[in-house]
Design an enzyme around this catalytic site. Structure first.
Site, PDB file in Angstrom:
ATOM      1  N   GLU A 105      -4.334  -9.052   0.761  1.00 41.10           N
ATOM      2  CA  GLU A 105      -5.049  -8.840   2.027  1.00 41.10           C
ATOM      3  C   GLU A 105      -6.545  -8.889   1.743  1.00 41.10           C
ATOM      4  O   GLU A 105      -7.006  -8.412   0.704  1.00 41.10           O
ATOM      5  CB  GLU A 105      -4.712  -7.492   2.673  1.00 41.10           C
ATOM      6  N   GLU A 122       0.827  -1.214   0.000  1.00 44.73           N
ATOM      7  CA  GLU A 122       0.000   0.000   0.000  1.00 44.73           C
ATOM      8  C   GLU A 122       0.861   1.264   0.000  1.00 44.73           C
ATOM      9  O   GLU A 122       0.707   2.158   0.846  1.00 44.73           O
ATOM     10  CB  GLU A 122      -0.958  -0.010   1.193  1.00 44.73           C
TER      11      GLU A 122
END
Length: 817
Positions: free
Chosen positions: A515, A437
């Protein structure tokens, strides 16, 4: 602040043993390394103190009042959890600060002409290492290993001092609990001037079949001498039973002074035993360097390197293939902490973590968001767990004021190299991840950075794909196509619902969900199963962990609302989104996930916690409804309670006290779940699997009576007397029939006698701020955990006794041998 006067009740015996071992350490090292080369564990008997000391790097500094301890060590986990600690919610409100470690050791006179180096597997963070007062360097990143050459500063025939300053005072520097200190192993390496370089053995298996496998061994040999040396390199491959599997014709080379040479050997293994998930067969390459001295061939170095023979392939048409067979990744993300032990990377704690993941049905793990310990990867190799090995949480743009963004430009190459060179021979590692991220992911510079990182990995290892975890919660998704194009596998965080449209737009893309929310288990499984180009899903997370305090929590009426980034949720000091709790017990969501991915789990019975009288239970983003393996709900007699049955059988029946409640289908249309509404009454709740009209399987829950006794269950009743081995003891408060009483919160106190110590206690309640190194703990849901460590060099029985008011004591013995 911690101090040396905080010792356990058996402090006299423990302190004497440490002093004794401290006095022997130089003899032990000299004896084990007397052959002239070797790799010696250097964990024992360090002096430690919290605080900064301007003169602690100097040999003359007086450290006699300092605490003596063995590594691995994490001082944060020993401290008080406090809402005002600067680590904040991200770091679990644990203390940090600055600490010093010192160790004195003797170097024999006959080591002159050798090269002695020290290797640190991991120090969090900003470590500076000194030898006899000389600074060897600073290493900022807390998750990669590093080594220093001690030779130029050694006092041969005399005492030598290693001092390490660790600075974890600048907070916040990470988004999760890091721990503080020398939390992984330390090693001494004694080498001849001609030697295999650190991380210098690289083993691949470029051709694999059932009949024959090609093993390629690249050995990097360095010559720090001032003259040319003729070196003979010989390699033998043995299997796990020590039997000869293959050998090569020794190679003879000349190495010029001050140069390195990579020697590549190709060896064929007949009828290889392949490394896989069910049969993680390992081989060992025994490499020996010898030299020519007249008619003699003295040994320069001997190295053993474990490896597995396996093939991996990634394609959009077939997905991920291991040894030619398609495998869907049922993965979980995991942070590096070991629960109540903090960051301390004991080999047994790391091995147990892998055992828990395998038992819960996972076949893969992502090391979020940093390289794991060597012990963890060794366990993945031995037990058969696939790994996405991740380097960084961020690049140049920071997520916290003092995080890795401060060091990225100067250190990314050293840290990335450290991960890949260390881990590239592990058969369990199937992918490299370069980030998570990344904040600058929408900027063109991110594409250049990703390519830079990927190219550096491919320079060292071109046998595995590169990925990183990508996400956005807005409409800007297609703009990531150029960034994903410089990866081999596209990692999606929480965005797998975009995969079908992305495949239509970019058919060559291979996708893994790096995720996912626990609540989306079925939807993600369905996508993974339906499309070969989607190779798997990694839930956030597989294990509860410290830090990111309050992630995955549910809350009751009157409790603070919202997520941890919205407010301080102390006393929450960890994340509750794991499939497995801090004690190592599986939650119902774990059984459901493994049922989806594997036929080993066929039937499971759980009960949804009913809402209290004064309102409703609320869920946060990573939470699932609190569901328990319990049929004990006093106060709800006659009121409806929802019962969940997870099943791979076509139908299930539910009985309460032998009365049929109902029968329901369980298939894909019901997401393999059946939900029954049952008026509560105490007794026996039974779920039965139905196949071809017959009852073939059953799960039972019984109502618990009041607590009658304490039950102790050790995961291992024999441990090694090496000062490192551990036994995890479950404490259960049960009724007269042995059923756990889930409302029991008795205060438990723990006594230990014999050659061991208690190094951690837990109850899986992440709102309980009692220190994890205490000798008492309240039970939660009727359970607690005690972790016992052996004492170095002391054999005998370790006796644990557990006390609770109004109950008979419970005891067990663990043999240390």
């Amino acid at each position: 602040m911690l101090s040396s006067n905080k010792l356990s009740s058996n402090w006299r015996h423990y302190f004497f043993a440490l002093l004794l071992c401290w006095g022997l350490v130089s003899q032990v090292n000299a004896q084990n390394l007397q052959q002239g080369f070797g790799h010696e564990l250097f964990d024992n008997a360090w002096h430690f103190a919290l605080g900064d000391y301007s003169d602690a790097n100097n040999p003359g500094f007086n450290d006699r009042s300092w605490r003596i301890l063995d590594l691995p060590h994490d001082w944060s986990i020993e401290g008080k959890i406090d809402k005002n600690n600067p680590s904040g919610s991200a770091g679990g409100f644990f203390p940090t600060g600055i600490g010093w470690y010192r160790k004195t050791f003797k170097v024999p006179e006959d080591w002159k002409g050798k090269q002695l180096s020290i290797y640190f597997e991991g120090v969090y963070m900003n470590s500076e290492v000194f030898i006899n007062g000389h600074s060897l360097g600073i290493h900022p990143y807390g998750f990669t290993g590093f080594d220093y050459d001690l030779t130029p500063y050694l006092k041969f025939g005399g005492d030598n001092l290693i001092a390490v300053r660790v600075d974890n005072s600048s907070q916040v520097n990470c988004r999760w609990y890091t721990g503080s200190g020398i939390y992984r192993h330390v090693w001494l390496d004694l080498k001849n001037p001609v030697h295999v370089k650190h991380w210098g053995v690289y083993i691949t298996t470029p051709k694999v079949s059932a009949e024959i496998a090609t093993v390629q061994i690249e050995t990097s040999v360095g010559n720090t001498d001032k003259q040319v040396h003729t070196v003979i390199v010989g390699t033998t491959i043995v299997d796990t039973r020590g039997r000869h599997a293959a050998t090569n014709k020794p190679m003879t080379i000349k190495i010029a002074p001050g140069t390195d040479t990579a020697i590549i050997q190709t060896i064929e293994v007949q009828r290889p035993r392949l490394w896989g998930l069910q049969s993680p067969n390992l081989y060992t390459a025994r490499i020996e360097l010898t030299t020519l001295e007249g008619n003699r061939k003295p040994s320069l170095q001997q190295i053993e390197k474990s490896f597995g023979i396996r093939s991996i392939q990634f394609t959009p048409s077939k997905g991920f293939e291991l040894n030619g067979q398609a495998v869907k990744l049922n993965g979980g993300c995991v942070h590096h902490d070991n629960g109540c032990l903090g960051a301390a990377a004991y080999d047994r704690a790391e091995e147990r973590k892998v055992e828990l993941l395998k038992k819960a049905g996972f076949n893969a793990v992502r090391t979020a968001h940093n390289p794991p310990s060597t012990a963890f990867l060794n366990a993945c190799d031995r037990l058969g767990l696939l790994v996405i090995d991740e380097a960084f949480d961020g690049w140049r743009t920071g997520k916290n004021k003092y995080d890795y963004a401060l060091y990225f430009d100067k250190w990314w190459k050293k840290d990335l190299d450290a991960m890949v060179l260390r881990d590239r021979s592990h058969p369990s590692v199937i992918m490299w991840s370069i980030g998570n991220e990344i904040i600058e992911r929408k900027e063109p510079q991110a594409v250049k950075t990703a390519k830079m990182l990927s190219d550096e990995i491919k320079r060292m290892d071109n046998t595995r794909p590169v990925t990183s975890a990508m996400t956005t919660w807005d409409k800007d998704w297609e703009i990531f196509d150029p960034l994903m194009a410089v990866h081999d596998v596209a990692g999606y965080n929480y965005q797998l619902h975009r995969a079908e449209a992305d495949h239509a737009r970019v058919p060559s893309r291979i996708i893994v969900q790096t995720e996912s929310y626990p609540r989306d288990a079925y939807a993600n499984w369905k996508l993974v199963e339906s499309h070969p180009y989607i190779i798997g899903d990694f839930v956030w997370t597989s294990l509860d962990y410290l830090g990111e305090s309050g992630i995955g929590r549910y809350y009751y009426p009157g409790e603070p609302t919202g997520e941890p980034w919205e407010r301080n949720l102390f006393p929450w000091h960890g994340s509750y989104c794991g499939d497995i709790d801090m004690m190592g017990d599986r939650k119902p969501i774990s059984y459901y996930r493994s049922l989806l991915y594997s036929d080993k789990q066929q039937l499971y019975l759980a009960v949804r916690e009913p809402n209290p009288k004064n309102g409703e239970i609320k869920l946060t983003q990573w939470a699932v409804w609190p569901t328990w393996e319990s049929w004990t709900w006093p106060g709800f007699e006659g009121k409806n309670i929802e019962v969940e049955v997870y099943s791979r059988y076509p139908k299930v029946r539910l009985f309460l006290n032998d009365q049929l409640i109902g029968e329901k289908s369980t298939n894909e249309s019901s997401a393999f779940k059946a939900l029954f509404t049952v008026p509560y009454q105490a007794g026996v709740l039974k779920a039965v699997g139905i196949e071809n009209g017959k009852e073939v399987d059953a799960k039972i829950l019984r109502t618990a009576d009041k607590v009658a006794k304490i039950i102790l269950k050790a995961d291992r009743d024999h441990i090694a007397a090496d000062g490192q081995d551990l036994s995890y003891v479950k404490v259960e408060l049960v009724d007269k029939n042995g059923i756990i009483q889930p409302s029991a919160e008795d205060l438990l106190s723990f006594d230990i006698k014999g050659p061991g110590s208690i190094i951690g206690v837990d109850n899986a309640n992440l709102q309980d701020p009692v220190p994890y190194n205490a000798t008492s703990r309240k039970a939660w849901k009727g359970k607690a955990l005690v972790v016992i460590k052996s004492e170095r060099g002391a054999k005998g029985d370790i006796h644990l006794t557990v006390h609770a008011k109004g109950l008979a004591d419970a005891s067990l013995a663990i043999k240390s041998e």
